[in-house]
Design an enzyme around this catalytic site. Structure first.
Site, PDB file in Angstrom:
ATOM      1  N   CYS A  43      54.361  36.770  50.320  1.00 58.54           N
ATOM      2  CA  CYS A  43      52.981  37.257  50.361  1.00 58.54           C
ATOM      3  C   CYS A  43      52.208  36.673  51.537  1.00 58.54           C
ATOM      4  CB  CYS A  43      52.257  36.928  49.055  1.00 58.54           C
ATOM      5  SG  CYS A  43      50.541  37.496  49.053  1.00 58.54           S
ATOM      6  N   CYS A  48      51.761  40.464  52.021  1.00 62.94           N
ATOM      7  CA  CYS A  48      50.387  40.918  51.751  1.00 62.94           C
ATOM      8  C   CYS A  48      49.380  40.485  52.807  1.00 62.94           C
ATOM      9  CB  CYS A  48      49.900  40.384  50.404  1.00 62.94           C
ATOM     10  SG  CYS A  48      51.143  40.234  49.120  1.00 62.94           S
ATOM     11  N   LYS A  51      50.050  41.810  56.435  1.00 66.45           N
ATOM     12  CA  LYS A  51      49.940  43.274  56.346  1.00 66.45           C
ATOM     13  C   LYS A  51      48.478  43.702  56.263  1.00 66.45           C
ATOM     14  CE  LYS A  51      50.216  45.104  52.364  1.00 66.45           C
ATOM     15  NZ  LYS A  51      50.766  45.452  51.032  1.00 66.45           N
ATOM     16  N   TYR A 178      55.991  52.173  49.256  1.00 68.85           N
ATOM     17  CA  TYR A 178      54.650  51.791  49.706  1.00 68.85           C
ATOM     18  C   TYR A 178      54.676  50.970  50.989  1.00 68.85           C
ATOM     19  CZ  TYR A 178      55.084  47.065  47.681  1.00 68.85           C
ATOM     20  OH  TYR A 178      55.474  45.782  47.402  1.00 68.85           O
ATOM     21  N   GLU A 182      52.712  52.182  54.285  1.00 70.06           N
ATOM     22  CA  GLU A 182      51.681  51.302  54.842  1.00 70.06           C
ATOM     23  C   GLU A 182      51.953  51.015  56.308  1.00 70.06           C
ATOM     24  OE1 GLU A 182      50.460  48.790  50.805  1.00 70.06           O
ATOM     25  OE2 GLU A 182      52.052  48.043  52.111  1.00 70.06           O
ATOM     26  N   HIS A 435      24.681  56.269  42.456  1.00 72.20           N
ATOM     27  CA  HIS A 435      24.551  57.381  43.401  1.00 72.20           C
ATOM     28  C   HIS A 435      23.800  56.943  44.657  1.00 72.20           C
ATOM     29  CE1 HIS A 435      24.247  61.575  44.603  1.00 72.20           C
ATOM     30  NE2 HIS A 435      22.970  61.362  44.901  1.00 72.20           N
ATOM     31  N   GLU A 440      31.294  57.402  41.804  1.00 76.43           N
ATOM     32  CA  GLU A 440      30.535  58.001  40.709  1.00 76.43           C
ATOM     33  C   GLU A 440      31.284  59.176  40.087  1.00 76.43           C
ATOM     34  OE1 GLU A 440      26.932  60.371  41.732  1.00 76.43           O
ATOM     35  OE2 GLU A 440      27.414  59.781  43.789  1.00 76.43           O
TER      36      GLU A 440
END
Length: 452
Positions: A43, A48, A51, A178, A182, A435, A440
């Site tokens: 990681c 992670c 990256k 993934y 990525e 909003h 939302e």
């Protein structure tokens, strides 16, 4: 029997370091830890963290073009890979130092060398010495898989991609998971011409089908040349790069080939099978619900067990291990309803079941909307956001949430709390919208688009 340590951890990644620190600092155990490479593991050093920093860097090109359309006078120049890489490596050095200081502050004895298992209570270090421990914790993580293709050594894996001497002008990414997606998005954002081969019918296998299609379409619109149903047959070094022959019979030339076809549990050569630890067919260390192996004194956590290959999961497994073994509180790590994010561009945040998996379990309602967000529509961009809820038709519980948009990772963390608590569609409906925001839409979806 008198042991050198109460606990010996093999592996200095996120899971192993957390278990070692907590066992020593909170439970008062005498702990040793061996790491043959850099402290911080996949990681922090190879995953992670670097990256995500590359993701940040790659987003600025599109951001600058958008700034121009919003009225800013922006001069868009080229990306300085060397400057970025130097800063990145400095940050990884800093984080490695943090990990070492945390271990030292907790009283953990660190051995900066490879360790293997000699017997149920003994580890052998690379210098030939041995140490005994009442408990051994294997936290050696995973390793990138490399395909068996002709001249495959010409390619690189995610381990090397952060330390390239120069930014490739033409890059082939092999894989559709993934990590592959990525990396394709990152290098495309940095100005590289990116081609992606994936042997399957659609990228991001295992994720929600509608979300997969949405992301693939966006990637292609932004210039990534995706070839599904395609793999590499052979590679050859030529004068102007690496010549790649594909299974479709086509030939391409690239400056660099990145293999991102999955990760294998890093269990080979540790001596585990020799002492009786069961190893699965993919190399995973087989454990029970408390992370205990078939040898009672040996436990394993994280990617080496191939349960859920996510850093926060490894950390939680490490904490549960300490609770179970050193605090007398048997605790099984909870692997249910784990939120996750894929840092493609746009991001994909997901928690719970995909529509396909939910259909297998019973009647469902699907609430889904795709729209151009205000930020993009104002400047005429065609990029669309996807918001999707999967709802059990009987209990009304929200079984899955899927978000494809900028900052989806941030949104799914909070949606994950609601899903973990068992929120119903009506709970979402009762929540007042914020909003104007993209998120939302999660609380204003009133009519199902389909049922199953």
């Amino acid at each position: 029997m008198e042991f050198d340590f109460d606990l010996f951890v093999i592996g200095g990644g996120s899971g192993g370091v957390r278990a070692a620190r907590v066992a020593a600092g909170e439970a008062g155990a005498k702990v040793g830890l061996a790491e043959e490479s850099r402290m911080g593991g996949t990681c922090v050093i190879r995953g992670c963290v670097p990256k995500k920093l590359m993701v940040f860097a790659s987003e600025y090109a599109e951001g600058m073009h958008e700034a121009v359309d919003y009225g800013w006078d922006v001069k868009i120049g080229g990306f300085d890979w060397t400057k970025f890489r130097t800063r990145l490596e400095g940050e990884l050095d800093r984080l490695e130092g943090v990990y070492n200081r945390l271990l030292e502050g907790s009283g953990v004895t660190v051995f900066p060398q490879r360790a293997t298992v000699a017997d149920a209570h003994t580890v052998r270090l690379a210098d030939g010495t041995t140490r005994t421990a009442k408990h051994i914790l294997v936290a050696t993580g995973g390793w990138p898989s490399i395909p068996e293709v002709e001249n495959g050594e010409l390619g690189i894996s995610s381990n090397e991609v952060f330390h390239l001497d120069e930014l490739p002008k033409r890059l082939l990414v092999v894989g559709g998971g993934y990590i592959a997606c990525e990396m394709a998005c990152i290098f495309n954002g940095l100005g590289t011409e990116v081609t992606q081969f994936y042997r399957g019918a659609q990228i991001l296998r295992g994720f929600d089908g509608e979300a997969r299609g949405h992301i693939a379409e966006h990637m292609q619109r932004h210039g990534i040349d995706i070839h599904c149903g395609t793999n590499i047959l052979s590679m050859e070094k030529v004068e102007d790069g690496i010549e790649v022959r594909s299974t479709t019979g086509d030939t391409f030339t690239f400056d660099q080939v990145l293999f991102a076809i999955g990760r294998t549990p890093n269990s080979a050569g540790l001596g585990l099978e020799e002492v009786g630890v069961e190893i699965g067919r993919r190399g995973e260390v087989v454990v029970d619900q408390y992370s205990q192996t078939s040898v009672p004194s040996i436990y394993a956590i994280g990617d080496v067990t191939n349960r859920v290959q996510l850093t926060p999961v490894a950390i939680r497994e490490g904490m549960a291990f300490v609770e179970t073994v050193f605090k007398g509180n048997p605790t099984a790590p909870d692997h249910d309803l784990i939120p996750s994010a894929v840092f493609t561009q746009p991001e994909y945040g997901t928690v719970g079941l995909s529509e396909e998996d939910a259909r297998e379990k019973g009647p469902i309602e699907v609430y889904s909307t795709a729209f151009r967000p205000m930020h993009k529509s104002f400047i005429g961009r065609e990029d669309r956001v996807l918001m999707k809820l999967i709802v059990c038709a009987d209990t009304r519980k929200v079984l899955g949430v899927h978000i494809v948009s900028d900052h989806a990772g941030e949104m799914i963390q909070l949606a994950g709390v609601a899903v973990k608590m068992g929120a119903t569609k009506e709970d979402f409906d009762r929540t007042v919208a914020v909003h104007p925001t993209m998120s939302e839409e999660l609380v204003t979806l009133k009519t199902p688009v389909r049922t199953a």
